[in-house]
Enzyme design. Structure first.
Site, PDB file in Angstrom:
ATOM      1  N   ARG A  15       0.836  -1.193   0.000  1.00 20.19           N
ATOM      2  CA  ARG A  15       0.000   0.000   0.000  1.00 20.19           C
ATOM      3  C   ARG A  15       0.880   1.255   0.000  1.00 20.19           C
ATOM      4  O   ARG A  15       2.082   1.188   0.281  1.00 20.19           O
ATOM      5  CB  ARG A  15      -0.921  -0.004   1.222  1.00 20.19           C
ATOM      6  CG  ARG A  15      -2.038  -1.021   1.138  1.00 20.19           C
ATOM      7  CD  ARG A  15      -2.844  -1.103   2.434  1.00 20.19           C
ATOM      8  NE  ARG A  15      -2.080  -1.717   3.518  1.00 20.19           N
ATOM      9  CZ  ARG A  15      -2.550  -1.913   4.747  1.00 20.19           C
ATOM     10  NH1 ARG A  15      -3.766  -1.507   5.051  1.00 20.19           N
ATOM     11  NH2 ARG A  15      -1.802  -2.492   5.665  1.00 20.19           N
ATOM     12  N   TYR A  94      -1.356   4.573  10.491  1.00 23.87           N
ATOM     13  CA  TYR A  94      -1.749   3.615  11.522  1.00 23.87           C
ATOM     14  C   TYR A  94      -0.590   3.444  12.489  1.00 23.87           C
ATOM     15  O   TYR A  94       0.580   3.365  12.067  1.00 23.87           O
ATOM     16  CB  TYR A  94      -2.102   2.257  10.903  1.00 23.87           C
ATOM     17  CG  TYR A  94      -3.403   2.232  10.155  1.00 23.87           C
ATOM     18  CD1 TYR A  94      -4.616   2.430  10.815  1.00 23.87           C
ATOM     19  CD2 TYR A  94      -3.436   2.004   8.786  1.00 23.87           C
ATOM     20  CE1 TYR A  94      -5.816   2.406  10.127  1.00 23.87           C
ATOM     21  CE2 TYR A  94      -4.628   1.976   8.080  1.00 23.87           C
ATOM     22  CZ  TYR A  94      -5.818   2.181   8.763  1.00 23.87           C
ATOM     23  OH  TYR A  94      -7.003   2.166   8.074  1.00 23.87           O
ATOM     24  N   GLU A 118      -6.268   4.869  13.426  1.00 25.06           N
ATOM     25  CA  GLU A 118      -7.222   3.944  14.036  1.00 25.06           C
ATOM     26  C   GLU A 118      -7.958   4.510  15.237  1.00 25.06           C
ATOM     27  O   GLU A 118      -8.902   3.880  15.734  1.00 25.06           O
ATOM     28  CB  GLU A 118      -6.536   2.630  14.420  1.00 25.06           C
ATOM     29  CG  GLU A 118      -5.612   2.682  15.632  1.00 25.06           C
ATOM     30  CD  GLU A 118      -4.193   3.093  15.282  1.00 25.06           C
ATOM     31  OE1 GLU A 118      -3.324   3.029  16.177  1.00 25.06           O
ATOM     32  OE2 GLU A 118      -3.934   3.477  14.113  1.00 25.06           O
ATOM     33  N   SER A 134     -10.893  -2.341   8.001  1.00 23.25           N
ATOM     34  CA  SER A 134     -11.641  -3.391   8.701  1.00 23.25           C
ATOM     35  C   SER A 134     -12.589  -4.093   7.728  1.00 23.25           C
ATOM     36  O   SER A 134     -12.789  -5.310   7.822  1.00 23.25           O
ATOM     37  CB  SER A 134     -12.436  -2.788   9.865  1.00 23.25           C
ATOM     38  OG  SER A 134     -11.569  -2.276  10.849  1.00 23.25           O
ATOM     39  N   SER A 220     -22.336 -12.800  23.563  1.00 21.05           N
ATOM     40  CA  SER A 220     -20.971 -13.238  23.865  1.00 21.05           C
ATOM     41  C   SER A 220     -20.767 -13.294  25.370  1.00 21.05           C
ATOM     42  O   SER A 220     -20.679 -12.272  26.038  1.00 21.05           O
ATOM     43  CB  SER A 220     -19.956 -12.288  23.227  1.00 21.05           C
ATOM     44  OG  SER A 220     -18.650 -12.769  23.414  1.00 21.05           O
ATOM     45  N   ASP A 270      -3.348  -6.696  15.145  1.00 23.63           N
ATOM     46  CA  ASP A 270      -2.689  -5.386  15.214  1.00 23.63           C
ATOM     47  C   ASP A 270      -2.755  -4.800  16.620  1.00 23.63           C
ATOM     48  O   ASP A 270      -1.893  -4.005  17.011  1.00 23.63           O
ATOM     49  CB  ASP A 270      -3.340  -4.400  14.245  1.00 23.63           C
ATOM     50  CG  ASP A 270      -2.742  -4.471  12.844  1.00 23.63           C
ATOM     51  OD1 ASP A 270      -1.544  -4.757  12.731  1.00 23.63           O
ATOM     52  OD2 ASP A 270      -3.479  -4.247  11.870  1.00 23.63           O
ATOM     53  N   ALA A 299      -0.480  -9.380  10.341  1.00 22.77           N
ATOM     54  CA  ALA A 299      -0.744  -8.086  10.969  1.00 22.77           C
ATOM     55  C   ALA A 299      -1.098  -6.985   9.977  1.00 22.77           C
ATOM     56  O   ALA A 299      -1.510  -5.903  10.397  1.00 22.77           O
ATOM     57  CB  ALA A 299       0.471  -7.666  11.806  1.00 22.77           C
TER      58      ALA A 299
END
Length: 373
Positions: A15, A94, A118, A134, A220, A270, A299
Site C-alpha cells: 500500500r 496507523y 485507528e 476493517s 458473547s 494489530d 498483521a
C-alpha cells in the site's frame, strides 16, 4: 505544507500513503508533495503518475523524512523510520501502539506529533479511518480461512459451503462490528453455517434483521463462546476496543480442545490479538500451528489486496490530510475533536489514555500538549 510519502517497508506491504489522485488534490491547493522513488509502483501507481499529479520524486526514504513537514504512511513506522522522525514533524498513519512498547517509546523520544488513523472518530463515535481496512480485513478473513481449511494447507479439508448432501463448514465470528459484518457477508455468501457473537444485543438484532435464519446470533459470554469455538471449523476474531489492547477471549485451553485442522483468523492481531495463542505473522509466512489448530495472524491483512486497500484508505484519510496541510497540526487538532482523538503521541507525551494504560506510562490530556505545538 510539504508532505512526504515514503515507500512502505513492512513485510509484503505494498500500500502507499497517497494515490496520484490525492496528490493532485493537495498540489492543486498549493501544497508540495515528495514521494519516495517507486513508492506506489507495485500497485500500478508509477513515478510518472505522481509527477503528472504534481509530486516530486526523491531517491530515498531518508530524503523524504529530511524534507517533509508531514509524513503520510499506511503502516506503523518501522525502527529505521522512527529514527528519522523530527520533533517539528507530523506523522499521520496507523500506529496500533497499545501492544507495541518499542514503537511507543521511540515515538515519544522523537518528539514528533503522531496521529493514528485507528483512533480518529466521527460524530457517531465510529472509527472512519479504520473502517475501510476493517471492511477489507473482514472480507479477507473468510477468504484466508477457507484456504487454510484445505487439506493441503494442513486444514480439516472442509469446503465452506459444503455441497448437496454434505453439511457446510461451521464458521464462528467473534464480534459484530465492521470486521464481523464484512466477514459475515462473505461467509453467508459462501454458504457456510455461521454463528456471530457480540456483547451488544442491538448489534445482534441488526444482524438478525439483515440475515434472519441464515445465521445464528449469540450473546458473547464465556459459556456461549466456549461452546461455539469448540464446534467451529473456522473462527474469526474481530473484536476491538479503540486504542486499547484486544481482550484475550479464546484461551489456550480452548484452542487445545478445538477440532484438529480447524482454523483461527485473528483480525485483532494489530492490537495484540484476541486468541491467547496468537502472535503476529506476515504475508510471507502467514500461518503456524498450535495444538493442531492453524493460526492465521497476519498483521497487515489488507496489504494482500494493496491496490483496493490503498484506494479505500485514501477515500477516508484525504480530508484529514488536507485539514492538517491547510491549517497545520496545532489548529487542525484544536478545531476538530474527532481528529484530536487520533493524537496518540506529541511533544514526548502520550495523549491517548488507552495507550498510556496499556503501556503503564503517564497520560497527558491532548489539549495540554496541543497548546505547546
Amino acid at each position: 505544507m510539504l508532505i512526504g510519502v515514503p515507500k512502505e517497508i513492512k513485510n509484503h506491504e505494498y500500500r502507499v500513503g497517497l494515490t496520484p489522485a490525492s496528490v493532485n488534490e493537495l498540489t492543486n491547493r498549493g501544497h508540495g508533495v515528495v514521494m519516495e522513488n517507486n513508492a506506489g509502483d507495485s500497485i500500478g501507481f508509477t513515478n510518472e503518475d505522481y509527477i503528472a499529479a504534481g509530486a516530486t520524486i526523491l531517491a530515498s526514504a531518508a530524503e523524504v523524512f529530511a524534507k517533509a513537514d508531514m509524513i503520510v504512511k499506511v503502516k506503523e513506522p518501522q525502527a529505521v523510520e522512527r529514527a528519522m522522525l523530527r520533533a517539528d514533524q507530523t506523522l499521520f498513519t496507523y500506529l496500533h501502539l497499545a501492544p507495541d512498547t518499542p514503537q511507543t517509546v521511540e515515538l515519544v523520544a522523537s518528539g514528533a506529533t503522531c496521529i493514528a488513523y485507528e483512533t480518529v472518530t466521527d460524530a457517531g463515535g465510529r472509527l472512519p479511518l479504520l473502517a475501510p481496512m476493517s471492511e477489507v480485513a473482514g472480507r479477507m478473513s473468510i477468504q484466508a480461512g477457507a484456504h487454510c481449511l484445505e487439506k493441503a494447507q494442513g486444514g480439516r479439508g472442509v469446503l465452506l459451503g459444503g455441497v448437496p448432501g454434505v453439511e457446510p463448514a461451521k464458521v464462528v465470528i467473534i464480534g459484530g462490528g465492521v470486521v464481523g459484518q464484512n466477514a459475515l457477508a462473505m461467509a453467508v455468501g459462501a454458504g457456510a453455517d455461521v454463528t456471530v457473537l457480540d456483547m451488544n444485543i442491538n448489534a445482534l438484532r441488526h444482524l438478525d434483521n439483515l440475515y434472519g435464519n441464515r445465521i445464528k446470533t449469540l450473546m458473547s459470554n464465556a459459556h456461549n463462546l466456549e461452546v461455539a469455538v469448540l464446534e467451529a471449523d473456522l473462527v474469526i476474531g474481530g473484536v476491538l476496543i479503540p486504542g486499547a489492547a484486544a481482550p484475550k477471549l479464546v484461551s489456550a485451553d480452548m484452542i487445545s480442545r478445538m477440532k484438529k485442522g480447524a482454523v483461527v483468523v485473528d483480525v485483532a492481531i494489530d492490537q495484540g490479538g484476541c486468541f491467547a495463542t496468537s502472535h503476529a505473522t506476515t504475508h510471507q509466512d502467514p500461518t503456524y500451528v498450535v495444538d493442531g489448530v492453524i493460526h492465521y495472524c497476519v498483521a497487515n491483512m489488507p496489504g494482500g489486496v494493496a491496490r483496493t486497500s490503498t484506494l479505500a484508505l485514501n477515500n477516508a484519510t484525504l480530508p484529514f490530510v488536507i485539514a492538517l496541510a491547510e491549517k497545520g497540526a496545532k489548529k487542525a487538532l484544536s478545531d476538530d475533536a474527532h481528529l484530536r482523538k487520533g493524537l496518540n503521541v506529541a511533544k514526548g507525551k502520550i495523549t491517548c489514555k488507552e495507550v498510556a494504560e496499556a503501556q503503564n506510562l503517564p497520560f497527558v490530556e491532548p489539549m495540554e500538549v496541543i497548546a505547546q505545538l
